[in-house]
Write an enzyme that holds these catalytic residues in place. Structure first.
Site, PDB file in Angstrom:
ATOM      1  N   TYR A  17       0.850  -1.197   0.000  1.00  0.00           N
ATOM      2  CA  TYR A  17       0.000   0.000   0.000  1.00  0.00           C
ATOM      3  C   TYR A  17       0.888   1.251   0.000  1.00  0.00           C
ATOM      4  CZ  TYR A  17      -3.508   3.420   1.367  1.00  0.00           C
ATOM      5  OH  TYR A  17      -4.329   4.529   1.412  1.00  0.00           O
ATOM      6  N   HIS A  21       1.611   4.159  -3.085  1.00  0.00           N
ATOM      7  CA  HIS A  21       1.376   5.591  -2.876  1.00  0.00           C
ATOM      8  C   HIS A  21       2.655   6.410  -3.061  1.00  0.00           C
ATOM      9  CE1 HIS A  21      -2.587   4.452  -1.526  1.00  0.00           C
ATOM     10  NE2 HIS A  21      -2.914   5.729  -1.635  1.00  0.00           N
ATOM     11  N   TYR A  40      -2.902  16.480   1.520  1.00  0.00           N
ATOM     12  CA  TYR A  40      -3.484  15.137   1.660  1.00  0.00           C
ATOM     13  C   TYR A  40      -2.480  14.241   2.371  1.00  0.00           C
ATOM     14  CZ  TYR A  40      -6.324  11.149  -0.033  1.00  0.00           C
ATOM     15  OH  TYR A  40      -7.134  10.043  -0.139  1.00  0.00           O
ATOM     16  N   TRP A  75      -7.449   4.147 -10.385  1.00  0.00           N
ATOM     17  CA  TRP A  75      -6.695   4.017  -9.127  1.00  0.00           C
ATOM     18  C   TRP A  75      -7.392   3.038  -8.192  1.00  0.00           C
ATOM     19  CZ3 TRP A  75      -1.958   5.084  -7.592  1.00  0.00           C
ATOM     20  CH2 TRP A  75      -1.670   5.043  -6.223  1.00  0.00           C
ATOM     21  N   TRP A  76      -8.709   3.153  -8.083  1.00  0.00           N
ATOM     22  CA  TRP A  76      -9.444   2.213  -7.222  1.00  0.00           C
ATOM     23  C   TRP A  76      -9.199   0.780  -7.661  1.00  0.00           C
ATOM     24  CZ3 TRP A  76     -14.986   4.732  -7.002  1.00  0.00           C
ATOM     25  CH2 TRP A  76     -14.959   5.856  -6.166  1.00  0.00           C
TER      26      TRP A  76
END
Length: 103
Positions: A17, A21, A40, A75-76
């Protein structure tokens, strides 16, 4: 406006993960900015695998539109194998109530 939320990474997928990113697609970063997202941050509680998100958005309605962009849907799909998702591959996400903020 500040938005905070929580999500969950699958067991054993914490490093993947983070790796994905760290290689965030430029077009994804551009989309976030285009739809008014700034500052963010996503943090991981390593004991529970809970992800805590923080983002400042200019307009909540405009930000909500970002979920329907092609790059966001892509992206999802890309992240679906490492985190808890809904049937459309969107992350299972729960908004958190901001109870204190200091600039």
């Amino acid at each position: 406006m500040i938005k905070t939320f929580k999500m969950k990474v699958k067991e054993g997928q914490e490093e993947e993960y983070e790796r994905r990113h760290n290689l965030l697609w430029p077009e994804m970063a551009d989309m976030i900015h285009e739809y008014g997202g700034r500052n963010y941050t996503i943090s991981l509680d390593t004991e529970t695998r809970t992800l805590y998100g923080y983002i400042e958005v200019e307009d909540e309605a405009r930000w909500a539109e970002s979920s329907d962009t092609p790059v966001n849907r892509k992206w999802w799909d890309f992240m679906a194998d490492v985190m808890e998702t809904n049937p459309d591959n969107s992350p299972v996400s729960n908004d958190l109530k901001v109870v204190f903020h200091l600039d």
